[in-house]
Each structure stands twice: as structure tokens, then as C-alpha cells.
Design an enzyme around this catalytic site. Sequence first.
Site, PDB file in Angstrom:
ATOM      1  N   GLY A 139     -24.243 -39.351-138.023  1.00 49.07           N
ATOM      2  CA  GLY A 139     -23.454 -41.361-137.356  1.00 49.07           C
ATOM      3  C   GLY A 139     -22.556 -41.333-136.953  1.00 49.07           C
ATOM      4  O   GLY A 139     -22.425 -40.786-135.649  1.00 49.07           O
ATOM      5  N   SER A 140     -21.105 -42.185-137.173  1.00 52.67           N
ATOM      6  CA  SER A 140     -19.455 -42.207-136.134  1.00 52.67           C
ATOM      7  C   SER A 140     -18.503 -41.251-136.641  1.00 52.67           C
ATOM      8  O   SER A 140     -17.865 -41.646-135.756  1.00 52.67           O
ATOM      9  CB  SER A 140     -18.816 -43.983-136.897  1.00 52.67           C
TER      10      SER A 140
END
Length: 481
Positions: A219-220
Site C-alpha cells: 500500500g501507501s
Amino acid sequence: MNNAIRHAWVVSVGLFLVLFAALSVIQVALTEELNSHPDNVRQLYQDRGAPRGAITVDGSAIAESVPSEGTNFEYQRVYRDAELYSGITGFYSIAAQSTGLENSMNEYLTGQADSQFFDRLTSLFTGETLEGAQVELTLDPELQRLAYDTIPDGTRGTIIVTDVQTGDIKVMVSKPSYDTNDLAVHSTSEFQENMEQLNEVEGLSAYRNQAVFNTIAPGSTFKLIDLAAMLDSGDYDADTVLDNPSEIDLPQSDRTLRNFFGGICEQQSEADLRFITAQSCNTPFAEAAMELGEDPIREAAEAFGWNQDFDFPLEVSPSQFPEVDSDAMLAYASIGQGSVTSTPMQMNMVAMAIANGGTMMTPNLIESVRGADLQIIEQPEPQVLHEPISEDVAEELTELMLGPVESGTAWRAESDRFDIAAKTGTAQIDGTDQVNSWITGFAPAEDPQYAVTVTYERIDYDTGSSLTGPNLRTMLEAVID
């Protein structure tokens, strides 16, 4: 007469030399071959029931061999606080290949390492049982217990805490876990029965450590790699203003990419890099990655350790940044989705490197290895693994990582004791309503000492985001205090 005596003496010496040579060949040259021969049942019983060296934490044994009763084996392997350390120690059993440190440190634990040659020689002549070396770990038992208790039962969570200047691992724990004593049995049928029960637990494997083996979408948190590439290019800094559309059409594709629906990102159609990082806006990072191109992003990822093998001494699965064949794939890769994967250990190493001024230390689990007489055989020194970014870029990244905690996606990690630098990540799992929920960071931000990474796999968004930040804060406050 003298000739007869001389001949007898020569023959005697010759026979002695032949016997000595034969003994040397059997005891030295052929030892491994004879010991490993499948028909050598006596050696099998001796090896499997030998007194292996202890694995210790803060001076207390978490794995040791004790005298065995009622079996054909002299010793039984026993584990203390097994659930806390199962992924690290692994298990030692007569019924299967050993795992974890029981496998990777086997030569030391059995006394067969090159540095233990004289111990083996002494036991050969004295007839005393050869004792393996004691392996002392860098883990902190109180912090290990705290981390284990912090992860809720029924979740698939991992917490790692490392010293950013040495690479020493203070905490590495995951759930679900298991009791390694269930597999260290002397009955093959009992082993198989217990293993079948463990295999029924979702997310659990007795053969791998989640922290270093599970490669999942980061993810981020992967945006730290984007930021490293962006800052290193010289075209971006914290004040750079970028377009921040709520949604973009991806080139060479019928797909779109958007910011978190209803999130704070949608409040600004243009924003500086501080805001974009704090709120983890997807579209500016995707557009920046496509502007830079695949090579700078890949080079930044590989500088931090993606696509590389290493062990410490647990074997680590390589985190993957595969080749991308379109800008659309690069856009998704830049936000830690698509084909990009990471282990929790890899993402902790990213935080370590940023905290340590751009220098990534080799993760280390071994404090020392001591012989049966407690004399030190091995004592690893801190080693530099990579230098993925400059000190200036590390400082800029640290500044940007303060934003998520102060006013962004990592606000739950805020501490009233010191400043924390962190980056969150949420990776959607296709076809489900579950995510991988991440946070990685370090503290104190102005003088970093420890890096913490928290990961929850296959969890609902609200639960994951409510756990990661507070877990990171809890561990940082505990380890620094």
C-alpha cells in the site's frame, strides 16, 4: 638377531601407521558420510537426541535440551514462552526438517561449526558428550511480550522493532502463533497429528515466519520509495505544488485511479508535497511516478533492497518490484498495489535507513554465540547493508514523515512524549472487502533511535487503521522509555 628385531620393529610401526590412517579416515574423512548413511540408525538416534545448545533471550533459555525419559532418545527439545518466539526459533523434531534458527544456526547448536573443532576433538578423546553452543538473541523479552499481547487474537498481525544505528532486532512477533513443543515430539504420528491441527489455523504456517516470509502489497508505505526517487531527482521538495485531482484516467488502459473517496485529499485540487504525503494522496504520486518513469522508481526500490535475497540468519523472502509494461501498471505500483510486494521486515528496513541518515544497517538477531564453557565464539558487529539515499534526502523524508502523524493518516500514532515520523499504507485485496493495513516509522524524529513496523493482513479497513497507529506508538514509547 638385530635384523629380525629391526624387521619386527618396521612391521609394527607400519601396522600402527596403517591403523592410525584408517582411524583418521573413518573418524575424519568419512565421518559425515557414515553419519548420514540411511542405514545408520544408531547415529540417527544419537543426533536427534543429542544435547543441542540453548537459544537464549536476556540470559534465559527459550529453547533448550533436557534429559528425555521413556524414549529411545537421550534428550528432548523444550521451548519456553513458545508462542512469543515460534517464528524465530522454529522447531526441532525427529519427524521433519528443522525450521527457523534451529535450522540456520544448526551447526553451532550441535557443536559442528568450524569454530568448535577443538570441542569436538576433546569430546572424541575424553568420551564426553559434545554440547552445542549457546545462541543469545538481541530480542528484549519484555518488549516481545508487550508486542505479542498488543496484537489482538484472531488477527494476522506482525510487529517489528529495530535499533536504527545497529540493526539489532528488539522485537519480531506475529499472530497467529503456535506452541513449538507440539512439534518437538519424539513420535512421528503425534507430530503429524499436531501439524494437521496447526494447518487448520488460517494464516498460520509452522514452516515460515510471517515477518520475513510473507510478501504482500505494501500500500501507501511504498510511497516512501516514490519520495526517495522524487527528492533524489532534484525536481521535487517539500514545497513543490502538484496537481491533486480526485481521479485520473490511466494511459494505455481503461482503468482509473482515485484518491480515497471522501478523504481530506479531495479538499485541495492542488497541494504541496507536505500535504500530499500527510494525507497520502494517490493521484499526485501516480502522476509523479509516470513522469519520472519506471527506471528511477525501480532503482530506488532496489537500493532499499527490493528484488534481493539476504538472511540475518533467518532467510528473508525477496520483496518484489517486477518489471511493468505500461504507465498504468507503474501508477498502481507507485502506490504499493498491483504486482509490488513487501515483507514487514523490508518495510522496517526502509524506516531504519531513513532514520539512520540514509544508511541501512543489516538486520541482526544474534547477540553472541558462546561455547559450552560460555566463552564467546562469535559476536556479530553492526554491518552496513545499503546506503540507498543521501543524508540530505533522509532529512527531507523525515520532515515529510512528520506530517502524517501531526495532521494526516497516522494521527493515531501521535505521542505526547516525542515526535514520531511515520507513513501509513492500506492495500486493497481484489475481490474482497479486506485490506493489508500498514504503518512504519521511527522516533524520536529529531534523534532517531528505533524503527517500528506494524502490519495486519486481510483485515477490514476500519479495524486495521484503528490498530496500526496506536500499536506503533505503544511500541515506540515502551522501547524508548
